[in-house]
Enzyme design. Structure first.
Site, PDB file in Angstrom:
ATOM      1  N   LYS A   1       0.892  -1.003   0.064  1.00 13.26           N
ATOM      2  CA  LYS A   1       0.034   0.076  -0.172  1.00 13.26           C
ATOM      3  C   LYS A   1       0.902   1.324  -0.012  1.00 13.26           C
ATOM      4  O   LYS A   1       1.599   1.665   0.967  1.00 13.26           O
ATOM      5  CB  LYS A   1      -1.066   0.027   1.042  1.00 13.26           C
ATOM      6  CG  LYS A   1      -2.035   1.114   0.999  1.00 13.26           C
ATOM      7  CD  LYS A   1      -2.600   1.379   2.214  1.00 13.26           C
ATOM      8  CE  LYS A   1      -1.871   2.690   3.029  1.00 13.26           C
ATOM      9  NZ  LYS A   1      -1.583   3.985   2.371  1.00 13.26           N
TER      10      LYS A   1
ATOM     11  N   GLU B   1      10.620   1.450  10.066  1.00 13.54           N
ATOM     12  CA  GLU B   1      11.405   2.582   9.504  1.00 13.54           C
ATOM     13  C   GLU B   1      10.767   4.031   9.896  1.00 13.54           C
ATOM     14  O   GLU B   1       9.829   4.133   8.951  1.00 13.54           O
ATOM     15  CB  GLU B   1      11.906   2.659   7.980  1.00 13.54           C
ATOM     16  CG  GLU B   1      12.509   1.020   7.679  1.00 13.54           C
ATOM     17  CD  GLU B   1      13.842   0.815   8.300  1.00 13.54           C
ATOM     18  OE1 GLU B   1      14.543   1.672   8.880  1.00 13.54           O
ATOM     19  OE2 GLU B   1      14.615  -0.639   8.238  1.00 13.54           O
TER      20      GLU B   1
ATOM     21  N   CYS C   1      13.929  11.489   4.760  1.00 12.40           N
ATOM     22  CA  CYS C   1      14.040  11.139   6.299  1.00 12.40           C
ATOM     23  C   CYS C   1      15.376  11.220   6.523  1.00 12.40           C
ATOM     24  O   CYS C   1      15.684  11.528   7.887  1.00 12.40           O
ATOM     25  CB  CYS C   1      13.442   9.699   6.626  1.00 12.40           C
ATOM     26  SG  CYS C   1      14.253   8.655   5.514  1.00 12.40           S
TER      27      CYS C   1
ATOM     28  N   GLU D   1      10.248  16.990  13.931  1.00  9.54           N
ATOM     29  CA  GLU D   1      10.711  16.703  12.453  1.00  9.54           C
ATOM     30  C   GLU D   1       9.867  17.734  11.630  1.00  9.54           C
ATOM     31  O   GLU D   1       8.718  17.470  11.369  1.00  9.54           O
ATOM     32  CB  GLU D   1      10.365  15.104  12.083  1.00  9.54           C
ATOM     33  CG  GLU D   1      10.753  14.825  10.869  1.00  9.54           C
ATOM     34  CD  GLU D   1      10.231  13.560  10.461  1.00  9.54           C
ATOM     35  OE1 GLU D   1       9.423  12.816  10.875  1.00  9.54           O
ATOM     36  OE2 GLU D   1      11.107  12.689   9.647  1.00  9.54           O
TER      37      GLU D   1
END
Ligand code: NAD
Length: 514
Positions: A198, A274, A314, A415
């Site tokens: 997905k 992750e 990331c 972040e």
């Protein structure tokens, strides 16, 4: 699909999108299962997908229901016995074919990835190349695998036997859609597992094209199924499905926690998570003062680590720490370099969505209210949901005078995942390591120094799954990829991916009369 497949340049893609727009029948993606594309019911939930560079709607993404997920998982389960026993040479041949077909259509993938995600075409090409390597790497890896064996005091020979774990849920985020999805699909299929994948509902286009590649390559039915949809319904149903043996997930830490929570009673499930990052770049004085070439390389590397893909990687180094003695010099030279080389619309793309634009804008507003210094960049304008044609552009922004604690310090801790970097001075090596590790995350770190001793001394103390010394984003696909702390659990790459997608059993063969 044929019209989409033929639109392999920005001009052709634009013409197709205009045609679709004037016909008022938006491109609607279709789920891919049992080697067949199928349109979702009109009654199913659909999400509009927007082009970040213009803000126009380019596609409708169907959301697979829990029943759709159940059907796809059952198909993947039915395909597992034959696929897991398919000789490696055959699995390898098919994956090589996938790699070749993507390579033959490199520009097609790059064009749609750029349109869908907002990245520059040049950046998109790099990521398509990496997707090609994902398949070619694992297609050959499985031909050269070895496992361990031991003798037990002349009593028995033991050896490690690996078998494919089963059906996997493969879930990816929006920032590097094709690259990250193929980083999961390639090893999963190579090691003999089947999957329901997905992609992010925000950037689903390249996964739709990829499904067509699987069909062309002649992969057996249902070995790989691709469902589209959101996290709340499709993703949640997929990870919790009892017939799913493992989840390889890349995305935000909060979602990783939700997945762990949703699967807590399914102890058999392999989880590879992750997650997010807030990565430091450490700049030591010697990296600037050794030579003009070293100085130029240091500034280039720090800028690249901060602003590549609009900071939406990331692994981006979004917190720069600079040794006090060269701090002012670095801030000036870095800002000059960024202004000259990172230009929105040319070398910097648009951020992925209006929602993400608003999130980044919120941080920049805080920076302004709290009196931080904008060395370059500014608070971008508010864009209303109904406004189209503008695109989600944010100038590369360099902030100094960022508070380490209290209000505003969230810019150093959270972040932002956009083209925003902070620069803070440090006094010495210990303080540099302390600043770098003062984070809930531990994904990556960049260390810029010419001192050989320091490379190891500091490099080995950093809380980061990946440490780059005088470089950034270099990847060898056999090395472990993953983060420490809240950046995730598990490692992928080469034999680390094998750990994710296989189960190990130790077989003991008696070598004496028992
Ligand atoms: P996200 O967590 O919101 O979504 C990622 C994927 O998970 C999407 O496909 C989404 O639909 C799905 N999802 C959402 N909720 C779910 C649920 N409850 N169950 C199952 N699936 C669910 O992340 P995002 O906003 O798409 O991506 C940005 C994040 O990804 C950032 O935090 C970034 O650091 C991280 N990221 C990490 C890596 C890495 O390798 N560590 C790489 C790229 C991006």
């Amino acid at each position: 699909m044929e019209a989409l497949w033929a639109a392999n340049s920005l001009d052709k893609a634009d013409a197709l999108l205009q045609q679709i727009d004037s016909a008022s029948s938006p491109l609607t993606l279709q789920h891919f299962s049992q080697n067949t594309f199928s349109a979702a019911d009109e009654s199913a939930k659909h999400i509009d997908s927007f082009e970040p560079k213009t803000g126009r709607c380019i596609a409708r993404i169907p959301c697979a229901s829990a029943a759709d997920v159940d059907a796809a998982v059952k198909s993947a389960k039915a395909a597992f016995p034959a696929w897991s026993k398919t000789p490696r040479a055959e699995r390898s041949r098919l994956l090589r074919r996938v790699s070749d077909i993507i390579a033959e259509n490199r520009e097609l993938f790059a064009v749609w990835e750029s349109i869908d995600q907002g990245k520059t075409l040049e950046r998109a090409r790099i990521e398509v190349d990496r997707a090609i390597s994902n398949f070619s790497y694992f297609s050959t890896f499985i031909l050269h695998e070895s496992t361990s064996s031991r003798m037990v005091d002349g009593v028995a020979l033991t050896y490690e036997h690996r078998s494919p774990a089963g059906v996997f849920a493969l879930i990816s985020p929006w920032n590097m859609p094709l690259y990250l999805l193929t980083w999961k699909i390639a090893p999963c299929l190579a090691f003999g597992c089947t999957a329901v994948a997905k992609p992010s509902e925000v950037t689903s286009m390249s996964a739709f094209l990829l499904a067509a590649v699987f069909r062309q390559a002649g992969l057996p039915d249902s070995v790989i199924n691709i469902l589209f949809g959101d996290g709340a319904v499709t993703g949640s149903a997929l990870v919790a499905h009892p017939a799913v043996h493992g989840v390889s997930f890349t995305g935000g830490t909060a979602t990783g926690i939700a997945i762990r929570r949703a699967t807590v009673h399914q102890i058999y499930k392999h989880l590879s998570l992750e997650l997010g990052g807030k990565n430091p770049t450490l700049v030591f004085a010697d990296a600037l003062t050794t030579s003009p070439a070293s100085r130029a390389k240091t500034i280039r590397t720090a800028a690249m680590a901060a602003f590549e893909n609009q900071g939406e990687i990331c692994l981006c180094g979004s917190r720069i720490y600079v040794e006090q003695s060269v701090y002012d010099e670095f801030v000036a030279a870095f800002t000059e370099y960024v202004t000259a080389h990172y230009r929105t619309g040319e070398t910097v793309g648009a951020v992925v969505s209006l929602q993400h634009y608003a999130k980044i804008r919120g941080y920049l507003e805080t920076a302004q209210h709290r009196g931080m210094t904008f060395q370059t960049g500014s608070v971008p304008p508010v864009i209303d949901a109904g406004e189209t044609g503008k695109g989600y552009w944010i100038e590369p922004t360099v902030l100094t005078d960022v508070p380490a604690t209290g209000p505003g310090s969230e810019l150093l801790r959270e972040e932002i995942f956009g083209p925003v970097v902070t620069i803070v001075p440090f006094a010495d090596e210990d303080e540099a390591v302390g600043f770098a590790n003062d984070s809930e995350y531990g994904l990556a770190a960049v260390l810029l120094t010419n001192d050989g001793g320091r490379m190891r001394r500091v490099g080995e103390q950093l809380d980061a799954g990946l440490v780059w010394v005088n470089c950034w984003l270099v990847r060898e696909l056999g090395t472990p990829f993953g983060g420490m702390k809240n950046s995730g659990t598990g490692r992928e790459g080469g034999e680390y991916s094998r750990d994710v997608f296989t189960v190990a059993r130790t077989v003991h063969l008696a070598t004496v009369e028992w």
